[in-house]
Each structure stands twice: as structure tokens, then as C-alpha cells.
Design an enzyme around this catalytic site. Sequence first.
Site, short mmCIF file in Angstrom:
data_model
loop_
_atom_site.label_atom_id
_atom_site.label_comp_id
_atom_site.label_asym_id
_atom_site.label_seq_id
_atom_site.Cartn_x
_atom_site.Cartn_y
_atom_site.Cartn_z
N GLU A 277 0.82 -1.21 0.00
CA GLU A 277 0.00 0.00 0.00
C GLU A 277 0.86 1.26 0.00
O GLU A 277 0.72 2.12 0.89
CB GLU A 277 -0.84 0.08 1.28
CG GLU A 277 -1.86 -0.98 1.49
CD GLU A 277 -2.48 -0.88 2.88
OE1 GLU A 277 -3.54 -1.48 3.06
OE2 GLU A 277 -1.91 -0.23 3.78
N CYS A 348 -2.39 34.32 8.76
CA CYS A 348 -2.18 35.01 10.04
C CYS A 348 -1.78 34.04 11.15
O CYS A 348 -2.53 33.85 12.11
CB CYS A 348 -3.45 35.76 10.41
SG CYS A 348 -3.95 36.82 9.07
N TYR A 377 0.60 14.02 0.29
CA TYR A 377 0.15 14.76 1.46
C TYR A 377 0.29 16.26 1.27
O TYR A 377 0.60 17.00 2.20
CB TYR A 377 0.88 14.27 2.73
CG TYR A 377 0.80 12.75 2.85
CD1 TYR A 377 -0.40 12.13 3.15
CD2 TYR A 377 1.92 11.94 2.61
CE1 TYR A 377 -0.50 10.75 3.22
CE2 TYR A 377 1.83 10.56 2.68
CZ TYR A 377 0.62 9.97 2.98
OH TYR A 377 0.53 8.60 3.03
N1 LLP Z 1 -1.44 2.21 4.55
C1 LLP Z 1 -1.94 2.72 5.69
C2 LLP Z 1 -2.79 1.89 6.52
C3 LLP Z 1 -1.61 4.04 6.06
O1 LLP Z 1 -2.10 4.53 7.19
C4 LLP Z 1 -0.77 4.82 5.23
C5 LLP Z 1 -0.41 6.20 5.60
C6 LLP Z 1 -0.29 4.24 4.04
C7 LLP Z 1 -0.64 2.93 3.74
C8 LLP Z 1 0.61 4.97 3.09
O2 LLP Z 1 1.80 5.35 3.67
P1 LLP Z 1 2.97 5.96 2.79
O3 LLP Z 1 3.42 4.89 1.81
O4 LLP Z 1 2.45 7.13 2.06
O5 LLP Z 1 4.01 6.30 3.77
N2 LLP Z 1 0.44 13.13 6.36
C9 LLP Z 1 1.69 12.52 6.70
C10 LLP Z 1 1.72 11.03 6.37
C11 LLP Z 1 0.59 10.26 7.00
C12 LLP Z 1 0.58 8.81 6.61
C13 LLP Z 1 -0.66 8.14 7.05
N3 LLP Z 1 -0.80 6.77 6.66
C14 LLP Z 1 2.81 13.29 6.01
O6 LLP Z 1 2.53 14.29 5.35
O7 LLP Z 1 3.98 12.94 6.18
#
Ligand code: LLP
Length: 424
Positions: A277, A348, A377
Site C-alpha cells: 500500500e 495570520c 500529502y
Molecule cells: N497504509 C496505511 C494503513 C496508512 O495509514 C498509510 C499512511 C499508508 C498505507 C501509506 O503510507 P505511505 O506509503 O504514504 O508512507 N500526512 C503525513 C503522512 C501520514 C501517513 C498516514 N498513513 C505526512 O505528510 O507525512
Amino acid sequence: MHRFEYRGREFYCEDVPVRKIAEAVGTPFYLYSIGTFLDHFLKLKAAFKSAGPLICFSMKANSNLTVLKSLVNEGAGLDIVSGGELFRAKKTGVDPKKIVFASVGKTPAEIEEAIRSKILMFNVESAAELEALNAVAGKLKMRQKIALRLNPDVTPDTHHYITTGAKQNKFGIDRRTAYRLFMEAYRYPFLDFTGVHIHIGSQITDSRPFVAAIRRSLEFIDSVRAGGGRIESMNIGGGLGIIYSKEKPQTAQAFADAILPLFKKYDLGRGLRLILEPGRFISGNSGILVTKILYKKKSRAKSFVIVDAGMNDLIRPAFYGAYHEILPVVKARGQVHREHADVVGPICESGDFLAKDRVLPALKVGDLLAVMSCGAYGFVMSSNYNSRPRAAEIVVRGGRFFTARLRETRGDLIRGERIVKAAL
Ligand code: LLP
């Protein structure tokens, strides 16, 4: 790595000068290189080829419909976390049997919609959720496959807001409870317990925590199988880190080389189906945010470059202290004088910055800046704070660019809102 580069003094996205796009659509805007999204997806697919995995792009990272469709066309599935994401996923025409649904707080309405949509599986986060799922599936007289999300109790080295596999996080089910639930699967007659899921966090640059968590999960699978349980799939989540600054993340191939040997005795593809994922790995370096300098300001203590994108457009620096490289869209001629400044938005709040204490080339009002690595993100976490319309999303493919999402209008800002006379 990605298809943003200088050609002479001009910064390009694939074969289009970014300046040209800014002139046509105004600023700020998100700019996506579709070619880069596909490169990253295909790299991962190639690295894991021998396992024939299902790669579900984690659409929370970037849910732009054109972006999703480009990945779906290459065979990607989608990892969703809400009814809203299911709605978007369906718009792309993705095969529902390639959709997996995680979230600690799925509502009964979301569960029903997803079961009716015949998605592949739910990643279940609690015993209470199993009850809810079983009740809805029973009401619909439909069976549903589920995976239990294990909490492997591994703490990777990343920002504390984005670790998810440690004991103290709200995610997943401890192994002992999960084992008991597998053994009591008969209590949920409308659910097929067929998978194990983990996701230990995000922006993880080292394969060791993945290896540790997968080892624990495979031991768990062994014990469930020994107890008579049937497990068909192992979803290893997302979390692969990327380069924002000086990180040295694992490549897709290095990641596969570290992970795949662990599965040797499981006959991947036949005995066990592997699911991934990834969100950031595919999308992070595939997009940038383009903004324009409105003003420059010097206080006694500091210099500020004030731009037209704020924390409502990109919240990562304010929220996680995240670093995003900032580059001029057109490089100045000749010798470049460097200056030290904070790059800040118009909002602000003192937390409204895109970069702190950054050494930048000499810049002037009206110059365009590229905020790098904003494909994950970025837009998805943007808001209307300060009643600012959300930015446009532009996609580039080869030598052409297209608006994939219009800049919001003033009308969008008050859509659904009215002055309630009775309350006055
Ligand atoms: N699977 C699940 C269950 C997740 O909760 C997430 C991310 C992913 C896959 C994908 O993760 P990735 O491959 O993108 O690392 N907003 C934060 C990141 C939050 C990630 C949340 N879950 C940022 O801007 O760094």
C-alpha cells in the site's frame, strides 16, 4: 528519480517549462508529472515481479482523479480509508477487487457502501469493528473478506505523528488478541478471515523495521495456520521513505531484496498473496507546488520571502516540521548572490511557513518558486483556512499540460452555506 529538472535556466516538468504553466494558470498551483508517478509504480512492480503482488496506491497521499486513473490504467489497486475515497476510487473505474479499506473509524454507512461495492477486503482494526462488519454483511446477506491489522510493536525512526506500528498507537490489534479473534472467526459468520495486514508508519528510509514487523507477522501467520486458520494474504502496508533533502532511502529493488527472502517458504503468489500500500513512494516526488513571491521583508532579526502559497496549501512544514526543497523556476543569470530567509505564506499565524532559515539564490518580487516533493500529502491536506480557495492541480504528460482540478472559486468557498435568518 523524477522528471523535474533545469534545462538551461528554466525549470521543466517533463517537457514543459514550469514558467509557461504559471503564466497560463496563475499561482499557486500543484503540478504533477504523470510520467514520474508511473515510473515509481512500475519500479516497485518490477522489483516485486517474482511475487506478483497487488499494489494498492494509498490514495490518501494524492487522490487527484487523473493521477489515480493513470495508476489504475497500469494495473494499480487502491488503498482507501473513507467513503469519500471509495467514491473517488469508483470514479476511476478501478476493479473493486483491487480495493482494500483501512481506518480505525469506519462508519456503518461506509461499511455498507464498501460491501455493496464488492471491494476485495477490509483491514480491520478492532474486535468492535468485526462486530459492526458482521452485522452489516449479515443485513445485506453478503460475505466479506477481511484482514486483521496487527500491531507488530515496532517503532521506526520517523516523525512521531506518523509512526503507527508501536504499542501506544491507536492502530492495529495486538498479536495475542488477533490470534484469539482468528480462532473465534466462527462467531462472525458473514466474514471470511483471510488476511493479515500491517502498516508501521510513513517516511521510513530503512528496511530493518519492515523486516522486523514482517518477521513477527509471518510467525503470527504460522501460528494461526497451525491453529487451523486459513490465511491467503499478507498486506505489508506502505511507508517507504523518499528523498526530501539528504535522506538515503532504500530503492524499490533494495526493499524487495530485503523483504522477499522472508517469504521463501510461503510460495508467494500461490500459497500467500502479497499486498502493498505505498503512497508517498509513488507520489511524493511526482509533484511540486508552484508559488510566486509577493513581497520581501527584513526585520532586524530576519529576512522573509512572502509567497502566495500558505499553510492552507501545504501544511507539512507547519505540522511536521517537514523540509521541502525550494528552487527558483527561472535561475538568475550569472553570479548568484545567496540570501538567508524564511519563506512564509500570507496566513495570520507564525506557523505559516514553507521553509525556515533557508539559503536561497537572490530572488525578487514576482519570481516563481518550486516547492519540491509535494506530490504526497500536499493538496489532499490543504484547506480553506483564511477563506483561501484551494489551489489548482495541473498535470503534465510529455510536452503538454492540463488542468486536472480547477482552482476553487469564491463561490466554492461558501457552497452549502447560508445566513440563517432565524438565528439572527
Ligand atoms: N497504509 C496505511 C494503513 C496508512 O495509514 C498509510 C499512511 C499508508 C498505507 C501509506 O503510507 P505511505 O506509503 O504514504 O508512507 N500526512 C503525513 C503522512 C501520514 C501517513 C498516514 N498513513 C505526512 O505528510 O507525512
